[in-house]
Design a protein around this motif. Structure first.
Motif, PDB file in Angstrom:
ATOM      1  N   SER A 315      44.478  46.259  43.301  1.00  0.00           N
ATOM      2  CA  SER A 315      45.416  45.549  42.424  1.00  0.00           C
ATOM      3  C   SER A 315      45.157  45.996  40.989  1.00  0.00           C
ATOM      4  O   SER A 315      44.001  46.146  40.574  1.00  0.00           O
ATOM      5  CB  SER A 315      45.246  44.042  42.562  1.00  0.00           C
ATOM      6  OG  SER A 315      43.948  43.625  42.147  1.00  0.00           O
ATOM      7  N   GLN A 323      41.866  45.509  39.022  1.00  0.00           N
ATOM      8  CA  GLN A 323      41.330  44.151  39.061  1.00  0.00           C
ATOM      9  C   GLN A 323      40.452  43.911  40.291  1.00  0.00           C
ATOM     10  O   GLN A 323      39.434  43.225  40.213  1.00  0.00           O
ATOM     11  CB  GLN A 323      42.484  43.142  39.062  1.00  0.00           C
ATOM     12  CG  GLN A 323      43.423  43.274  37.873  1.00  0.00           C
ATOM     13  CD  GLN A 323      42.701  43.033  36.564  1.00  0.00           C
ATOM     14  OE1 GLN A 323      42.156  41.948  36.324  1.00  0.00           O
ATOM     15  NE2 GLN A 323      42.685  44.043  35.703  1.00  0.00           N
ATOM     16  N   SER A 324      40.858  44.441  41.419  1.00  0.00           N
ATOM     17  CA  SER A 324      40.098  44.253  42.653  1.00  0.00           C
ATOM     18  C   SER A 324      40.447  45.379  43.620  1.00  0.00           C
ATOM     19  O   SER A 324      41.516  45.996  43.523  1.00  0.00           O
ATOM     20  CB  SER A 324      40.395  42.885  43.282  1.00  0.00           C
ATOM     21  OG  SER A 324      41.793  42.682  43.426  1.00  0.00           O
ATOM     22  N   THR A 372      43.031  40.067  44.006  1.00  0.00           N
ATOM     23  CA  THR A 372      43.485  39.077  43.020  1.00  0.00           C
ATOM     24  C   THR A 372      44.340  39.765  41.970  1.00  0.00           C
ATOM     25  O   THR A 372      44.035  40.875  41.526  1.00  0.00           O
ATOM     26  CB  THR A 372      42.285  38.398  42.344  1.00  0.00           C
ATOM     27  OG1 THR A 372      41.472  39.401  41.707  1.00  0.00           O
ATOM     28  CG2 THR A 372      41.438  37.650  43.366  1.00  0.00           C
ATOM     29  N   GLY A 375      46.397  35.452  39.218  1.00  0.00           N
ATOM     30  CA  GLY A 375      46.204  34.156  39.848  1.00  0.00           C
ATOM     31  C   GLY A 375      46.676  34.045  41.282  1.00  0.00           C
ATOM     32  O   GLY A 375      46.581  32.974  41.878  1.00  0.00           O
ATOM     33  N   LEU A 377      46.435  35.416  45.334  1.00  0.00           N
ATOM     34  CA  LEU A 377      45.572  36.112  46.288  1.00  0.00           C
ATOM     35  C   LEU A 377      46.453  36.884  47.275  1.00  0.00           C
ATOM     36  O   LEU A 377      47.270  36.288  47.997  1.00  0.00           O
ATOM     37  CB  LEU A 377      44.690  35.120  47.045  1.00  0.00           C
ATOM     38  CG  LEU A 377      43.617  34.404  46.221  1.00  0.00           C
ATOM     39  CD1 LEU A 377      42.865  33.402  47.086  1.00  0.00           C
ATOM     40  CD2 LEU A 377      42.636  35.411  45.622  1.00  0.00           C
ATOM     41  N   TYR A 378      46.287  38.198  47.308  1.00  0.00           N
ATOM     42  CA  TYR A 378      47.061  39.066  48.188  1.00  0.00           C
ATOM     43  C   TYR A 378      46.165  39.580  49.312  1.00  0.00           C
ATOM     44  O   TYR A 378      45.137  40.218  49.053  1.00  0.00           O
ATOM     45  CB  TYR A 378      47.634  40.252  47.412  1.00  0.00           C
ATOM     46  CG  TYR A 378      48.641  39.876  46.351  1.00  0.00           C
ATOM     47  CD1 TYR A 378      49.999  39.818  46.643  1.00  0.00           C
ATOM     48  CD2 TYR A 378      48.241  39.578  45.047  1.00  0.00           C
ATOM     49  CE1 TYR A 378      50.930  39.473  45.676  1.00  0.00           C
ATOM     50  CE2 TYR A 378      49.166  39.226  44.067  1.00  0.00           C
ATOM     51  CZ  TYR A 378      50.508  39.176  44.388  1.00  0.00           C
ATOM     52  OH  TYR A 378      51.425  38.837  43.423  1.00  0.00           O
TER      53      TYR A 378
END
Length: 510
Positions: A315, A323-324, A372, A375, A377-378
């Motif tokens: 992400s 981000q993650s 993430t 805000g 959650l995928y």
């Protein structure tokens, strides 16, 4: 007609009622014939042989598209026969166990039906995991597939095999005196199967879509040549530029989704904090490449550097900062991991010589976690992960509000593309989450929490972009809590019922 030919013909008929054909819900009928014919063999060896040839015919038609893939990749389409024989051998091995537990045709029918489901579960495990031909998927054209939120796709397999065994039992299970069958046909299991179907259809018909906030997203379907991407004939910058142009001017608040390997990161495995320059975020994208494991030696020709491929999804925020990250959980056998190298070493070396590079296994992600972004959650999982229910289940259990599946279906055509998409739809039912799918040459779009395609695109030769609005959902299904245990217990009960039929038969003889 020789016995192997009859068995193979029955297997072909079974495959002709499989995915992606719209009449796949009829699978129990040819399966009943397969079970009855195998169980009626006069010897134990005959039972295993009949199921082997039935399995060979079944897999040969169900997976015919793999031959075209191997021909394009290696020019060796006949290699797919080895896969058909291997899968059929697993069925024969299951039959060998079933005939040790039972001695009568009726008992064998039920042992084979329960064993079939257990074998499907085993296909989710180990280095040769290949759960493609799971029977539960054939319920997709009916509301009965909604029982997947209770016990996963394997619960659907239980319904199919139980129905098939009931029909076969009703046909072959009359008491026999001498050479004549006497008495009434045993219809109780068939009646119970009809009740189970009614309950499953009623349950499915009463399911309604979940309600939650919408998340605008732009999903891309690209049409890059998969072999050109792998060989470097299509540069990473060319791909990036095309996808960037298609991601601009999207609705406010949209998150873009790019396909598997859409971003190339040679030499560096992606990590939070790194930046992908010019990425038109915020978005989620597959990131692939290779990392150097060892530097070249003094003689680079004899001691070249070694690399390992990686396949991840990340992400990224509006500035392109990661981000993650999550890596692929289930690797494709003989494509991303190369098992049994001590035994198959000579074979691998021949293939490596023809390809011009070393076949190094990737490292699977044993603990996939949601991505993430702003805000939300995928639950992102990559391509082959979509046919392993435990991956989506693990992500949903960790709070994923929507499932995202970057894929690359450009390796194959025909049934393989449709089978992959349709099997992935069941992950939405099992977890009651929407699925957002971005692909290279496959089916892109959204699937709602009932497993129903909402907005999809799959045709054409040009890049396509869909603006979709999946719903962010929470909650827990029975399958998320219990996993495959309900289906496995029911499968064992079928085996036990077969053993009980043997005992009842023996008591009549005595």
């Amino acid at each position: 007609m020789p016995t192997p030919a009859i068995a193979a013909l029955l297997g072909l008929t079974l495959a002709a009622c499989g995915l992606p054909l719209p009449w796949s819900f009829l699978t129990a009928l040819p399966l009943a014939a397969v079970l009855a014919y195998a169980a009626a063999a006069p010897t134990r060896r005959g039972v295993t042989a009949r199921l082997f040839w039935a399995g060979f015919g079944y897999f040969a038609l169900h997976l015919w598209w793999l031959g075209a893939f191997l021909h394009q990749l290696l020019g060796a389409a006949p290699l797919v026969i080895v896969l058909f024989a291997l899968e059929a051998a697993f069925l024969a091995g299951m039959a060998a166990v079933a005939v040790k537990l039972t001695r009568t045709p009726t008992g064998r029918i039920w042992a084979l039906a329960g064993g079939w489901v257990i074998l499907e579960w085993l296909r989710f495990l180990g280095p040769l995991a290949f759960p493609w031909p799971t029977l539960g998927y054939t319920l997709l054209p009916t509301p009965a597939i909604q029982i997947a939120d209770l016990g996963g796709v394997l619960l659907g397999s239980v319904l199919v095999t139980f129905t098939a065994a009931s029909l076969a039992h009703a046909w072959t299970g009359r008491p026999q005196i001498g050479r004549q069958q006497q008495g009434r046909r045993p219809l109780a299991p068939a009646v119970l199967a009809a009740v189970a179907w009614a309950a499953a259809l009623g349950y499915g018909a009463t399911r309604t879509p979940g309600e939650g906030p919408e998340q605008p997203m732009r999903v891309l379907r690209v049409t890059f040549d998969a072999f050109g991407r792998a060989s470097g004939g299509l540069t990473a910058q060319e791909q990036f530029s095309v996808q960037t142009a298609a991601s601009l001017n999207r609705p406010p608040g949209s998150v873009i989704v790019w396909s598997e390997g859409a971003i190339s990161s040679p030499g560096t495995r992606p990590a939070p904090g790194q930046t992908i320059p010019a990425f038109p975020g915020p978005g989620i994208s597959g990131v692939g490449g290779s990392e150097q494991l060892t530097p070249p030696g003094p003689d680079p020709i004899r001691q070249p550097a070694t690399y390992r491929q990686f396949n991840t999804v990340a992400s990224l925020d509006a500035g392109g900062t990661i981000q993650s990250v999550s890596a692929k959980a289930r690797l494709v056998p003989f494509g991303e991991e190369f098992p049994f190298r001590p035994v198959l070493g000579p074979v691998y070396r021949v293939i490596e010589a023809s390809l011009g590079f070393t076949l190094a296994s990737m490292i699977p992600n044993s603990n996939p976690t949601p991505l993430t972004l702003n805000g939300v959650l995928y639950g992102a999982y990559i391509c082959y992960d979509s046919v392993f229910p435990w991956v989506a289940r693990a992500l949903a259990n960790q709070g994923a509000q929507v499932l995202v599946n970057p894929s690359n279906d450009g390796w194959y055509q025909g049934w393989g593309v449709q089978q992959h998409f349709n099997m992935g739809r069941v992950r939405a039912i099992e977890t009651r989450r929407w699925i957002v799918r971005s692909v290279n040459q496959g089916v892109a779009g959204t699937v709602n929490d009932l497993g129903q395609p909402v907005q999809t695109t799959q045709g054409g030769q040009d890049l396509q972009a869909l603006d979709v609005r999946p719903k962010l959902l929470t909650g827990t299904t029975p399958y998320m809590r219990l996993g495959d245990w309900p289906a496995l217990i029911l499968a064992l009960l079928m085996v036990m019922y077969g053993v009980r039929q043997d005992r009842r038969w023996n008591s009549r003889l005595n």
